[in-house]
Design a protein around this motif. Structure first.
Motif, PDB file in Angstrom:
ATOM      1  N   PHE A 157       3.030   2.080  -8.640  1.00  0.00           N
ATOM      2  CA  PHE A 157       2.199   1.080  -7.969  1.00  0.00           C
ATOM      3  C   PHE A 157       0.845   1.712  -7.684  1.00  0.00           C
TER       4      PHE A 157
ATOM      5  N   THR B  79      -2.764   1.983  -5.274  1.00  0.00           N
ATOM      6  CA  THR B  79      -3.449   1.792  -3.999  1.00  0.00           C
ATOM      7  C   THR B  79      -4.927   2.131  -4.172  1.00  0.00           C
TER       8      THR B  79
ATOM      9  N   TYR C  20      -3.932  -7.197  -3.007  1.00  0.00           N
ATOM     10  CA  TYR C  20      -3.453  -6.843  -4.335  1.00  0.00           C
ATOM     11  C   TYR C  20      -2.685  -8.003  -4.959  1.00  0.00           C
TER      12      TYR C  20
ATOM     13  N   PRO D 173       1.671  -8.568  -5.286  1.00  0.00           N
ATOM     14  CA  PRO D 173       1.681  -7.980  -3.949  1.00  0.00           C
ATOM     15  C   PRO D 173       2.015  -6.490  -3.985  1.00  0.00           C
ATOM     16  N   ASN D 174       1.319  -5.747  -3.126  1.00  0.00           N
ATOM     17  CA  ASN D 174       1.517  -4.301  -2.994  1.00  0.00           C
ATOM     18  C   ASN D 174       1.074  -3.503  -4.214  1.00  0.00           C
ATOM     19  N   GLY D 175       0.425  -4.160  -5.148  1.00  0.00           N
ATOM     20  CA  GLY D 175      -0.107  -3.446  -6.313  1.00  0.00           C
ATOM     21  C   GLY D 175       0.954  -2.862  -7.207  1.00  0.00           C
ATOM     22  N   THR D 176       2.100  -3.527  -7.328  1.00  0.00           N
ATOM     23  CA  THR D 176       3.223  -2.977  -8.081  1.00  0.00           C
ATOM     24  C   THR D 176       3.208  -3.412  -9.541  1.00  0.00           C
TER      25      THR D 176
ATOM     26  N   ASN E 230       0.736   5.682  -7.698  1.00  0.00           N
ATOM     27  CA  ASN E 230       1.717   6.234  -6.766  1.00  0.00           C
ATOM     28  C   ASN E 230       3.122   5.996  -7.305  1.00  0.00           C
TER      29      ASN E 230
END
Length: 277
Positions: A184, A186, A201, A204-207, A250
């Motif tokens: 993911f 950030t 993002y 969601p959460n940039g995954t 990450n």
């Protein structure tokens, strides 16, 4: 006389009518030399062809014999105006930000839902898309999962064809190179003094969803593979000021930065939004 003799000597060397020699050799001598080199070069060509044939038999079109990819995948952003990774524009001057919107529009075209539905599968989210071989029967080429641009919601360009640039709330798209795991992303200020409070993002959460992995590194193995994307929308960029931003990958199994390359797995860029006020 000496000059005439020297001239006649050269003529005789080139063509001797008495011995019927050309450049000091008879026709049969020249024929043997040409035959030797013809056989020699045919042998070399055959040896090269045989070597290439044997080598190609050891290769698999669907799986690379050697994989030298870095443990940390590279990442890029779109839009990308130039090699400096700077996005600078004036809200009041359409010509300064329209090029970014057009670049994103072009980049997102292959992710149209209709295009994805035509060439890729609708997979089950949050689980790996495994396609095992059946014994000696290879399941090739592997199918790929759809990545529809609607996943990027406010940054898809469907509801807002300007991707927020006209409102001072721009979107950037993050893409990884062909990576075999599901990380993911950030984003944050590169400098501690920079404020970057509100961003969102998509997804969601940039995954990067599990269904796009594992990824086979050979392109022929997944010919229609569409790299998954993450979009970041910046909601409160301070106007008339350089904002230096860094986005990074990450994951537990992906190291960020090494002694050899401290910038591996991350990308930095400058965002500046000017206003007339």
């Amino acid at each position: 006389m000496s000059k005439d003799g020297e001239k006649n000597g050269w003529k005789e060397y080139i063509w001797n009518s008495r011995t019927r020699e050309f450049l000091g050799r008879t026709a049969s001598s020249w024929g043997l030399i040409l035959l030797f080199y013809l056989v020699f070069y045919i042998f070399l060509a055959g040896l090269f062809t045989l070597t290439m044939y044997v080598m190609l038999q050891t290769l698999d079109d669907h799986k690379p014999t050697w994989q030298d990819r870095l443990t940390t995948p590279g990442m890029v952003i779109r839009p990308k105006a130039d090699e400096t990774y700077e996005i600078v524009y004036d809200i009041g001057k359409t010509e300064t930000w329209d090029m970014y919107a057009q670049a994103l529009h072009k980049f997102m075209a292959p992710y149209n839902n209709s295009v994805q539905a035509e060439k890729n599968n609708a997979c089950t989210p949050d689980q790996n898309f495994l396609q095992e071989d059946s014994g000696d029967v290879k399941n090739n080429p592997k199918r790929s999962c759809q990545f529809n641009r609607t996943i990027l919601e406010d940054c898809s360009g469907l509801n807002d064809r300007y991707y927020g640039y006209q409102d001072g709330k721009p979107c950037i798209i993050i893409k990884l190179n062909r990576n075999g795991q599901a990380p993911f992303v950030t984003c944050g200020p590169k400098k501690t003094l920079t404020k970057l409070e509100k961003l969102v993002y998509f997804p969601p959460n940039g995954t990067f969803n599990l269904m796009y992995y594992p990824l086979l590194m050979a392109k022929k193995a997944q010919v229609n593979y569409s790299q998954p994307l993450v979009a970041v929308k910046f909601l409160n960029i301070t106007a008339n000021q350089d904002v230096n931003i860094e986005c990074k990958i990450n994951a537990n199994n992906i190291p960020v930065g090494t002694e050899r390359d401290k910038f591996a797995g991350r990308v930095s860029f400058k965002l500046r939004i000017n206003t007339n006020t």
